[in-house]
Design an enzyme around this catalytic site. Structure first.
Site, PDB file in Angstrom:
ATOM      1  N   CYS A  85       0.841  -1.194   0.000  1.00 27.49           N
ATOM      2  CA  CYS A  85       0.000   0.000   0.000  1.00 27.49           C
ATOM      3  C   CYS A  85       0.881   1.252   0.000  1.00 27.49           C
ATOM      4  CB  CYS A  85      -0.895  -0.024   1.236  1.00 27.49           C
ATOM      5  SG  CYS A  85      -1.739   1.530   1.572  1.00 27.49           S
ATOM      6  N   GLU A  86       0.657   2.115  -0.961  1.00 32.52           N
ATOM      7  CA  GLU A  86       1.506   3.310  -1.046  1.00 32.52           C
ATOM      8  C   GLU A  86       1.175   4.339   0.038  1.00 32.52           C
ATOM      9  OE1 GLU A  86      -0.601   6.284  -4.246  1.00 32.52           O
ATOM     10  OE2 GLU A  86       0.727   4.766  -5.049  1.00 32.52           O
ATOM     11  N   HIS A  87       0.086   4.135   0.762  1.00 33.21           N
ATOM     12  CA  HIS A  87      -0.281   5.081   1.824  1.00 33.21           C
ATOM     13  C   HIS A  87       0.284   4.697   3.189  1.00 33.21           C
ATOM     14  CE1 HIS A  87      -3.875   5.567  -1.035  1.00 33.21           C
ATOM     15  NE2 HIS A  87      -3.041   6.561  -1.253  1.00 33.21           N
ATOM     16  N   HIS A  88       0.471   3.387   3.434  1.00 32.36           N
ATOM     17  CA  HIS A  88       0.925   2.935   4.750  1.00 32.36           C
ATOM     18  C   HIS A  88       2.156   2.040   4.700  1.00 32.36           C
ATOM     19  CE1 HIS A  88      -3.430   3.795   5.237  1.00 32.36           C
ATOM     20  NE2 HIS A  88      -3.007   4.375   6.339  1.00 32.36           N
ATOM     21  N   GLN A 126      -4.848  -0.637  -5.261  1.00 36.09           N
ATOM     22  CA  GLN A 126      -5.431  -1.754  -6.008  1.00 36.09           C
ATOM     23  C   GLN A 126      -6.128  -1.299  -7.293  1.00 36.09           C
ATOM     24  OE1 GLN A 126      -7.550  -4.613  -3.610  1.00 36.09           O
ATOM     25  NE2 GLN A 126      -8.747  -5.339  -5.342  1.00 36.09           N
ATOM     26  N   HIS A 154      -6.286  -6.013   2.545  1.00 37.62           N
ATOM     27  CA  HIS A 154      -5.341  -4.918   2.788  1.00 37.62           C
ATOM     28  C   HIS A 154      -5.003  -4.856   4.280  1.00 37.62           C
ATOM     29  CE1 HIS A 154      -5.703  -2.778  -1.200  1.00 37.62           C
ATOM     30  NE2 HIS A 154      -6.671  -3.679  -1.274  1.00 37.62           N
ATOM     31  N   CYS A 156      -3.443  -2.649   5.821  1.00 38.48           N
ATOM     32  CA  CYS A 156      -3.643  -1.309   6.383  1.00 38.48           C
ATOM     33  C   CYS A 156      -5.069  -1.124   6.875  1.00 38.48           C
ATOM     34  CB  CYS A 156      -3.288  -0.234   5.354  1.00 38.48           C
ATOM     35  SG  CYS A 156      -4.239  -0.334   3.830  1.00 38.48           S
TER      36      CYS A 156
END
Length: 196
Positions: A85-88, A126, A154, A156
């Site tokens: 995940c590019e956010h977490h 995704q 996910h 996250c």
């Protein structure tokens, strides 16, 4: 680098050292004692693990003439994938179903799984991942249509935040006849979901 190009990390020693140093700083700030016998190499191992998760194997998209004139759907199901995940920075893992209507050329079967790996082994969301796989196959095979369905859990979302364990996210991307023709689209989704 284009988002539709194979993803390759540079691998200079300085890059590995700076990743390990960054991991050490983060782990220390979170309270881990990285001076102990069992943890002194943890930052190095952590950096190596992330490099592995972000580095797909090299491949060439092998195609062959469609000598039999096969014009039905070809679907490969349950292609396991792992992405970050590019956010977490936490993994999301799942299974992909990839299908296409062959044109003049067909693809080597193992290459469908390789395409999934090429685009999943990077920091991702995704939705983008699903579209990138469909676009890549559409551009390189010139098929009558392409369909991609991805189902993933996910971390996250399941390990932190809402902590909704067991939740699955499903995305799809359809091109060509799989998007425009009701019968073909229905056939794809029926075959993609068969046996579940």
């Amino acid at each position: 680098m284009s988002s539709l190009q194979p993803h390759v990390l540079s691998s200079p020693v300085s890059g590995r050292e700076s990743a390990a140093a960054g991991a050490a700083a983060m782990l220390s700030s979170l309270g881990m004692d990285i001076a102990g016998e069992t943890t002194q190499r943890t930052p190095e191992r952590m950096a190596a693990a992330y490099r592995e998760l972000l580095q797909p194997r090299e491949f060439n998209l092998t195609t062959f003439p469609n000598e039999e004139g096969y014009d039905g759907l070809l679907i490969q199901k349950d292609i396991a994938f792992v992405s970050l995940c590019e956010h977490h920075g936490l993994p999301f893992t799942g299974r992909a179903t990839v299908g296409y209507l062959p044109g003049e050329r067909i693809v080597g079967l193992s290459k469908l799984a390789r395409v999934v790996e090429q685009f999943s082994r990077r920091f991702q969301v995704q939705e983008r991942l699903t579209k990138q796989i469909a676009t890549y196959l559409e551009q390189h095979l010139t098929p009558g249509g392409v369909g991609v369905v991805m189902q993933a859990e996910h971390m996250c979302m399941t390990l932190r935040g809402v902590q909704a364990a067991g939740t699955t996210t499903v995305t799809s991307s359809l091109r060509g006849l799989l998007l425009k023709d009701d019968r073909t689209r229905t056939e794809f989704f029926n075959l993609a979901g068969a046996g579940r």
